[in-house]
Design an enzyme around this catalytic site. Structure first.
Site, PDB file in Angstrom:
ATOM      1  N   THR A 161       4.638   0.897  -4.676  1.00 47.77           N
ATOM      2  CA  THR A 161       4.181  -0.476  -4.910  1.00 47.77           C
ATOM      3  C   THR A 161       4.195  -0.873  -6.390  1.00 47.77           C
ATOM      4  O   THR A 161       4.540  -2.017  -6.703  1.00 47.77           O
ATOM      5  CB  THR A 161       2.783  -0.703  -4.285  1.00 47.77           C
ATOM      6  OG1 THR A 161       2.884  -0.456  -2.874  1.00 47.77           O
ATOM      7  CG2 THR A 161       2.278  -2.113  -4.506  1.00 47.77           C
ATOM      8  N   LYS A 167       0.827  -1.213   0.000  1.00 46.37           N
ATOM      9  CA  LYS A 167       0.000   0.000   0.000  1.00 46.37           C
ATOM     10  C   LYS A 167       0.860   1.262   0.000  1.00 46.37           C
ATOM     11  O   LYS A 167       0.563   2.239   0.670  1.00 46.37           O
ATOM     12  CB  LYS A 167      -0.935  -0.008   1.202  1.00 46.37           C
ATOM     13  CG  LYS A 167      -1.881  -1.200   1.184  1.00 46.37           C
ATOM     14  CD  LYS A 167      -2.902  -1.122   2.280  1.00 46.37           C
ATOM     15  CE  LYS A 167      -3.818  -2.318   2.310  1.00 46.37           C
ATOM     16  NZ  LYS A 167      -4.448  -2.672   1.088  1.00 46.37           N
ATOM     17  N   CYS A 168       1.900   1.233  -0.788  1.00 48.42           N
ATOM     18  CA  CYS A 168       2.886   2.311  -0.846  1.00 48.42           C
ATOM     19  C   CYS A 168       2.840   2.965  -2.227  1.00 48.42           C
ATOM     20  O   CYS A 168       2.465   2.328  -3.209  1.00 48.42           O
ATOM     21  CB  CYS A 168       4.273   1.704  -0.582  1.00 48.42           C
ATOM     22  SG  CYS A 168       5.662   2.816  -0.764  1.00 48.42           S
ATOM     23  N   GLY A 169       3.235   4.216  -2.295  1.00 47.69           N
ATOM     24  CA  GLY A 169       3.312   4.889  -3.589  1.00 47.69           C
ATOM     25  C   GLY A 169       4.292   4.213  -4.540  1.00 47.69           C
ATOM     26  O   GLY A 169       4.170   4.337  -5.758  1.00 47.69           O
TER      27      GLY A 169
END
Length: 160
Positions: free
Chosen positions: A38, A34-36
């Site tokens: 990803t 759930k990371c930018g």
């Protein structure tokens, strides 16, 4: 101590020695769903597919230490990676990469290849470490460095 002295737990819960990767070029990455960053899973998988026959293996280590961006269980993480990015490279159990509970592998990687201004701390998800065929840590890459930008260094490592 060398990289092959460490044992890790696969995402399926099996203890595994990194000894099995001796002779391979490794790209070790702390990942999150759930990371930018990803979408870098796509680039990591592309590198793995392109160079695995030449000896590259990507190793993904989920970590929830950065704004809780990897909240799922190992089963959920594995499913997410497979369904959304077709990940086939080895994935491991969720670990800490910083602090008192940091996995010994990540303590070692951080000592061998400090970050900006000599800091050993991992700053964010998708920090990458390139390891040569002898287990030497060659280089550390910041999260914003895309997998595609590692191509030249990977090819050089594969040739030596």
């Amino acid at each position: 101590m060398v990289i092959y002295d460490f044992t890790v737990q696969t995402i399926q819960g099996v203890e595994e020695s990194l000894q099995q990767y001796k002779g391979k070029v490794l790209l070790i990455v702390n990942v999150a769903s759930k990371c930018g960053f990803t979408p870098q899973y796509k680039g990591l998988q592309a590198l793995y597919e392109e160079y695995k026959e030449e000896g590259l293996t990507v190793l993904g280590f989920p970590c929830n230490q950065f704004m809780a961006q990897e909240p799922g269980t190992e089963e959920e993480i594995a499913s997410f990676c497979e369904l959304n990015y077709g990940v086939t490279f080895p994935m491991f159990a969720k670990i800490d990469v910083n602090g008192e509970n940091a996995h010994p592998l990540y303590r070692y990687l951080s000592e061998q290849a400090p970050g900006l201004l000599g800091s050993q701390a991992i700053k964010w998800n998708f920090t990458k470490f390139l390891i040569d065929r002898n287990g030497t840590v060659l280089k550390r890459y910041a999260p914003q460095v895309s997998p595609e930008d590692l191509r030249a260094d990977i090819e050089k490592a594969l040739r030596t």
